[in-house]
Design an enzyme around this catalytic site. Structure first.
Site, PDB file in Angstrom:
ATOM      1  N   ASP A 138      60.653   9.310  44.021  1.00  0.00           N
ATOM      2  CA  ASP A 138      60.699  10.284  43.468  1.00  0.00           C
ATOM      3  C   ASP A 138      60.047  10.472  41.927  1.00  0.00           C
ATOM      4  O   ASP A 138      60.134  11.205  41.332  1.00  0.00           O
ATOM      5  CB  ASP A 138      62.259  10.399  43.012  1.00  0.00           C
ATOM      6  CG  ASP A 138      62.808  11.769  42.487  1.00  0.00           C
ATOM      7  OD1 ASP A 138      62.405  12.750  42.811  1.00  0.00           O
ATOM      8  OD2 ASP A 138      63.865  11.861  41.640  1.00  0.00           O
TER       9      ASP A 138
ATOM     10  N   SER B 293      64.553  18.585  40.715  1.00  0.00           N
ATOM     11  CA  SER B 293      64.258  18.316  42.166  1.00  0.00           C
ATOM     12  C   SER B 293      65.537  19.099  42.833  1.00  0.00           C
ATOM     13  O   SER B 293      66.772  18.904  42.520  1.00  0.00           O
ATOM     14  CB  SER B 293      64.395  16.599  42.448  1.00  0.00           C
ATOM     15  OG  SER B 293      63.271  15.960  41.848  1.00  0.00           O
TER      16      SER B 293
ATOM     17  N   GLN C 286      59.384  17.071  49.226  1.00  0.00           N
ATOM     18  CA  GLN C 286      60.307  17.479  48.161  1.00  0.00           C
ATOM     19  C   GLN C 286      59.933  19.067  47.649  1.00  0.00           C
ATOM     20  O   GLN C 286      58.963  19.332  47.363  1.00  0.00           O
ATOM     21  CB  GLN C 286      60.298  16.544  46.959  1.00  0.00           C
ATOM     22  CG  GLN C 286      61.510  16.992  45.923  1.00  0.00           C
ATOM     23  CD  GLN C 286      61.104  15.842  44.593  1.00  0.00           C
ATOM     24  OE1 GLN C 286      60.686  16.344  43.826  1.00  0.00           O
ATOM     25  NE2 GLN C 286      61.948  14.491  44.650  1.00  0.00           N
TER      26      GLN C 286
END
Length: 284
Positions: free
Chosen positions: A203, A227, A277
């Site tokens: 991430d 996100s 993502q």
């Protein structure tokens, strides 16, 4: 093991609270909310506690609410199915009774099969690059005082960006990013932990790939970024103390959302994992 790495390992190893429920502490990285990678890594650890002799091969999660970094997180695991080769788990992360993340994880028994992979892209040797912490120390004098500790702090995941941008003066670039990453080990011989660590690390610097073509960084006060979801696929075994190339691209941004993809290669060129993502990238 370094103290910062030990703290991260302890953060990922959750405390069971009974009946496929677990509790994890929250980590303050200086962000406004809990780091999304922490919740992903802990959710995968919670699900892994309920599966024997199978490792996670894929996970898909949605971020529902920003997490409070001052509160612990409760994880509920639901045993969806245990088949001959695959096991599926659903995980819900809650704070103060509200869901902050929901996801599904699939686990696969080891087996042999067809083999192929894409070639590893060209990248400079990690030993020739500066770490994010080194760059942070160089740029700290330009930063507001509140950010200097965040930029220069010790961290358990070492990230060495290829061709880094200046967040205070971002320029427009193609939607591509590369960085070498590794955990500052040594680490236990626990393949579950290594998958959770990579999920945690995946991430970092991912969302920003979709910002490259627009010359915008997180320092821009007009930017609202978060996100929305995150997916991982684990292809082959790896160790997090070894350098992994995180090669990222963003094929699309539209309607206030940026789409990002990433592949992880070890130094021998073996593709070990992939990530995807979608993120909110909105001008306020």
């Amino acid at each position: 093991m370094l103290d910062v790495t030990k703290k991260l390992v302890e953060l990922l190893y959750l405390a069971p609270t009974g009946g496929d429920h677990y509790r994890g502490e929250s980590q303050d990285l200086g962000f406004p909310h809990v780091f999304g990678g922490q919740v992903l890594g802990q959710a995968l650890m919670a699900a892994s506690h309920t599966v024997e002799d199978r490792l996670c091969h894929s996970l898909h999660a949605y971020f529902l609410r920003p997490g409070n970094k001052k509160m612990p997180i409760e994880y509920e695991v639901q045993r969806v199915r245990d088949g001959r080769s695959f096991s599926v788990r659903r995980v819900i992360a809650r704070q103060d009774g509200k869901e902050i993340l929901t996801g599904s994880m699939s686990f696969h028994a080891s087996e042999e099969g067809f083999e192929h992979q894409v070639e590893m892209p060209d990248a400079p040797n990690p030993e020739t690059l500066r770490s994010e912490q080194d760059w942070g120390k160089m740029m700290a004098p330009q930063a507001p005082e509140a950010l200097r500790e965040i930029m220069t702090r010790d961290r358990p995941i070492e990230i060495r960006p290829v061709n880094p941008t200046n967040p205070f003066q971002p320029d427009k670039r193609p939607p591509l990013k590369q960085s070498w990453i590794r955990a500052l080990g040594p680490l236990p011989d626990d393949p579950v932990l290594h998958r959770c660590l990579l999920t945690y690390a995946s991430d970092f610097s991912f969302l920003g790939t979709s910002l490259n073509p627009h010359g915008v960084s997180f320092m821009n006060k007009e930017l609202q970024a978060a996100s929305l979801d995150h997916a991982m696929w684990f292809h082959r075994d790896f160790r997090m103390e070894d350098w992994l190339l995180y090669d990222k691209d963003s094929p699309s941004a539209s309607a206030g959302r940026g789409f990002n993809r990433g592949n992880f290669f070890n130094q021998e060129g073996v593709l070990v994992a992939s990530a995807v993502q979608e993120a909110l990238i909105r001008r306020r």
